[in-house]
Design a protein around this motif. Structure first.
Motif, PDB file in Angstrom:
ATOM      1  N   VAL A  10     -34.245  30.502 119.452  1.00 48.99           N
ATOM      2  CA  VAL A  10     -32.883  30.928 119.780  1.00 48.99           C
ATOM      3  C   VAL A  10     -31.901  30.369 118.757  1.00 48.99           C
ATOM      4  O   VAL A  10     -30.993  31.071 118.285  1.00 48.99           O
ATOM      5  N   ALA A  11     -32.068  29.100 118.379  1.00 55.48           N
ATOM      6  CA  ALA A  11     -31.151  28.467 117.419  1.00 55.48           C
ATOM      7  C   ALA A  11     -31.237  29.118 116.044  1.00 55.48           C
ATOM      8  O   ALA A  11     -30.234  29.222 115.340  1.00 55.48           O
ATOM      9  N   LEU A  12     -32.418  29.559 115.665  1.00 53.03           N
ATOM     10  CA  LEU A  12     -32.605  30.186 114.360  1.00 53.03           C
ATOM     11  C   LEU A  12     -32.423  31.706 114.412  1.00 53.03           C
ATOM     12  O   LEU A  12     -32.651  32.387 113.412  1.00 53.03           O
ATOM     13  N   ASP A  13     -32.035  32.217 115.582  1.00 52.46           N
ATOM     14  CA  ASP A  13     -31.824  33.652 115.796  1.00 52.46           C
ATOM     15  C   ASP A  13     -33.073  34.465 115.461  1.00 52.46           C
ATOM     16  O   ASP A  13     -33.005  35.515 114.820  1.00 52.46           O
ATOM     17  N   LEU A  14     -34.213  33.953 115.913  1.00 50.40           N
ATOM     18  CA  LEU A  14     -35.498  34.634 115.739  1.00 50.40           C
ATOM     19  C   LEU A  14     -35.899  35.276 117.061  1.00 50.40           C
ATOM     20  O   LEU A  14     -35.421  34.894 118.130  1.00 50.40           O
ATOM     21  N   PRO A  15     -36.805  36.248 117.050  1.00 54.93           N
ATOM     22  CA  PRO A  15     -37.274  36.830 118.310  1.00 54.93           C
ATOM     23  C   PRO A  15     -38.074  35.783 119.106  1.00 54.93           C
ATOM     24  O   PRO A  15     -38.643  34.861 118.540  1.00 54.93           O
ATOM     25  N   SER A  16     -38.077  35.966 120.405  1.00 61.16           N
ATOM     26  CA  SER A  16     -38.767  34.987 121.252  1.00 61.16           C
ATOM     27  C   SER A  16     -40.261  35.003 120.998  1.00 61.16           C
ATOM     28  O   SER A  16     -40.835  36.024 120.600  1.00 61.16           O
ATOM     29  N   ARG A  37     -36.582  37.275 126.696  1.00 56.22           N
ATOM     30  CA  ARG A  37     -35.352  36.615 127.132  1.00 56.22           C
ATOM     31  C   ARG A  37     -34.498  37.494 128.039  1.00 56.22           C
ATOM     32  O   ARG A  37     -33.917  37.010 129.004  1.00 56.22           O
TER      33      ARG A  37
END
Length: 174
Positions: free
Chosen positions: A30-36, A41
């Protein structure tokens, strides 16, 4: 019960470690704006915001967790038989309860006319109580008591140890 506690602790530790690592990985994603990584989510958030305590599944899970918690509490509060018996005459020394029981039963079996002796030893504070059950003539009770007292003296048992001896006659089978 010690083994059960250790296994339950190990299982809980593995579950918490796995959940913590998964949570840390998802937080990093989430912090790196990557897919889960594993959890969707959007559906997860929708499920959490739309679920109430009154839902039947949540209610059943809450009851099950409560019952399991009460069972664990009751098993932990139950007075378990001690594995070791403190020897007050020898500071810091302990004897294994089963070993003491075998020695007392053996001492009773060595008395002529007595056989199939069983012993149970319990700790009551700093003293012990012993119960001996055997097959033999009740008239041999003084000899059995003397043999048990001698064995307790050899084991450095507390001097005020309580002793209960029950001798039963052998049943005749014809």
């Amino acid at each position: 019960m010690r083994v059960v506690n250790r296994l339950a602790s190990l299982l809980l530790a593995v579950i918490l470690l796995g959940g913590g690592l998964l949570l840390a990985a998802e937080a990093a994603a989430v912090a790196l704006d990557l897919p889960s990584l594993l959890i969707d989510r959007a559906s997860w958030f929708n499920t959490l915001t739309s679920t109430t305590v009154g839902d039947p599944i949540i209610f059943a899970i809450a009851i099950a967790v409560g019952v399991v918690g009460l069972l664990i509490l009751l098993t932990q509060l139950r007075p378990w038989t001690p594995q070791r018996l403190e020897v007050p005459l020898a500071d810091g020394w302990h004897l294994h309860r089963r070993s003491v029981e075998k020695r007392l039963a053996g001492a009773a079996d060595r008395v002529p006319g007595v056989r199939d002796a069983r012993a149970r030893v319990r700790r009551h504070g700093s003293s012990w109580s012993s119960r001996i059950r055997a097959v033999g003539d009740p008239a041999t009770r003084p000899q059995v008591e003397r043999a048990i007292r001698q064995e307790l003296d050899r084991l450095a048992a507390p001097p005020a140890a309580r002793l209960d001896i029950q001798l039963a006659r052998q049943r005749r089978t014809t």
